[in-house]
Scaffold this active site. Structure first.
Site, short mmCIF file in Angstrom:
data_model
loop_
_atom_site.label_atom_id
_atom_site.label_comp_id
_atom_site.label_asym_id
_atom_site.label_seq_id
_atom_site.Cartn_x
_atom_site.Cartn_y
_atom_site.Cartn_z
N GLY A 48 0.84 -1.21 0.00
CA GLY A 48 0.00 0.00 0.00
C GLY A 48 0.87 1.25 0.00
N GLY A 49 2.05 1.12 -0.62
CA GLY A 49 3.04 2.21 -0.58
C GLY A 49 2.74 3.35 -1.52
N GLY B 48 -0.32 4.89 -1.67
CA GLY B 48 -1.49 5.63 -1.20
C GLY B 48 -1.12 6.81 -0.31
N LEU B 49 -2.11 7.33 0.40
CA LEU B 49 -1.94 8.50 1.27
C LEU B 49 -0.82 8.28 2.28
CD1 LEU B 49 -3.04 11.15 2.78
CD2 LEU B 49 -4.56 9.58 4.00
N TYR C 238 -15.14 -3.74 7.18
CA TYR C 238 -13.77 -3.25 7.34
C TYR C 238 -13.29 -3.50 8.77
CZ TYR C 238 -10.21 0.58 7.56
OH TYR C 238 -9.08 1.35 7.73
N ARG D 230 -14.88 18.89 -3.41
CA ARG D 230 -16.16 19.57 -3.69
C ARG D 230 -16.04 21.08 -3.60
NH1 ARG D 230 -20.17 18.90 -0.57
NH2 ARG D 230 -19.32 17.88 1.28
#
Ligand code: NAP
Ligand code: GFB
Length: 321
Positions: A8-9, A11-12, A136, A187
């Site tokens: 997951g390197g 991502g955020l 989750y 948004r």
């Protein structure tokens, strides 16, 4: 030489770790930041070939199906199955590869919904999570069970951190998937650019829900620094909460106000109560962290929001949206 694989390197949190390691400069560690293009970790064979190729001694396990309230509410089964598969493949393959340490990432939203506050590490399994994200939450809770099982049978030091809501550069801004801060940044940016000719006072930004729920938010760069400290210096199987102090808890409406200030938005903020509020609060205690790192200073919320808005504006083209 320590070889650290970050799943997951891309991502955020992964990008924040990469930025911290780059800024820190050379150490006795070699780091590899893997994304789903390297290997789909729901697939065991793909997971095994990634580990065989990278030969890690240490793992920071971030890879997961991740999303905000609305994405969770609409996809609990997928969140459960994808995360169960990813976590079992990564932990079993790390064990077979002989990895000496794995630091996995849980979340304060996995704690019981009906509980006393503040919540702490001893309360992870004390009752059902909030119904909006049970898929989750149960998959993440099982990581703690798996860590204890690998320790019981093989003496493995596989541990976990429990961050509160995270935000920062490289977030996921896709409206249907995103968390509240990237969702609002996306948004509000859209409103400002699409209504450029509308007088500021006539512009109206909608806050989903009542705006009353409370959240603790940690800046991704701070979390990265703390996760590297956990990798290097925290030697317990027991999870540890990585959250700002309880006093830093803010309402969703205050989040909207901070984002409006960062955009210099002078229009009206209105709440749309037809949209779900989700969990009212999940106030977490960071007493364990503070007992180990009493002097740690978190980045000020308004400053971190301003930096995150500026990152989105200057990286708009390549942002995930
Ligand atoms: P993110 O930005 O959505 O990144 C998710 C990462 O996981 C990406 O690198 C993605 O790779 C990878 N990934 C997803 N599915 C995969 C698969 N099937 N195989 C291989 N890689 C896969 O998530 P994040 O916010 O950085 O979250 C990192 C960790 O923190 C997660 O474990 C999450 O549960 C936890 N957490 C997040 C928050 C939050 O507020 N964001 C709060 C608490 C805990 P690609 O981009 O290449 O697809
Ligand atoms: O970050 P968020 O989506 O998830 O925040 P949770 C949701 C809160 O922000 C709700 C309000 O009260 C929403 O009504 N909100 C206002 C918005 N505007 C927006 C917007 O534009 N987008 C979104 N997403 N919300 C998640 C868990 O809970 O926390 C996940 O479901 C994960 O599993 C994550 O753990 C950290 O904080 O409610």
């Amino acid at each position: 030489m320590k070889k650290v694989l970050v799943t997951g390197g891309t991502g955020l949190v992964g990008k924040a770790l990469e930025a911290f390691i780059k800024k820190e400069g050379p150490t006795d560690e070699e780091w590899y930041f893997a994304g789903s293009k390297d290997a789909d970790l729901t697939n065991l064979a793909a997971t095994q070939s990634l580990f065989a190729k990278e030969k890690p001694t240490h793992v920071i396990h971030l890879a997961a199906m991740v999303g905000g309230l609305f994405h969770n509410m609409n996809n609990n089964l997928d969140f459960l199955r994808n995360n169960l598969l990813i976590n079992d493949n990564v932990l079993q393959t790390a064990h077979e590869q002989g990895c000496t340490k794995v630091v996995s990432c849980l979340s304060t939203c996995i704690f019981p919904d009906k509980t006393t506050y503040p919540i702490d590490e001893t309360m992870v399994h004390n009752g059902p999570p909030h119904p909006s994200n049970y898929g989750y939450s149960y998959a993440k809770r099982l990581i703690d069970i798996q860590n204890h099982a690998y320790n019981d049978k093989y003496g493995r030091l596989y541990t976990s951190v429990i961050p509160c809501n995270i935000f920062g550069p490289h977030d996921n801004y896709k409206p249907e998937v995103s968390h509240v801060i990237p969702g609002m940044i996306n948004r509000m940016h859209k409103l400002i650019t699409e209504q450029a000719d509308t007088p500021e006072s006539e512009k109206v930004f909608t806050v989903f829900g009542s705006g009353k729920p409370l959240r603790q938010f940690i800046y991704s760069l701070d979390l990265a620094e703390l996760m590297i400290w956990v990798l290097r210096s925290y030697d317990s199987v027991e999870p540890i909460v990585l959250s700002v102090d309880e006093a830093q808890e803010v309402t969703i409406f205050e989040v909207a106000q901070a984002i409006a200030t960062a955009f210099e938005f002078k229009g009206k903020l209105v709440c749309d109560t037809s949209k779900a509020d989700g969990q009212y609060k999940k106030t977490a205690s960071n007493a364990k962290l503070r007992s180990l790192l009493p002097e740690y200073t978190f980045t000020d919320f308004e400053t971190a929001i301003k930096t995150s808005v500026e990152w989105y504006r200057s990286n708009y083209e390549q942002a995930r949206k």
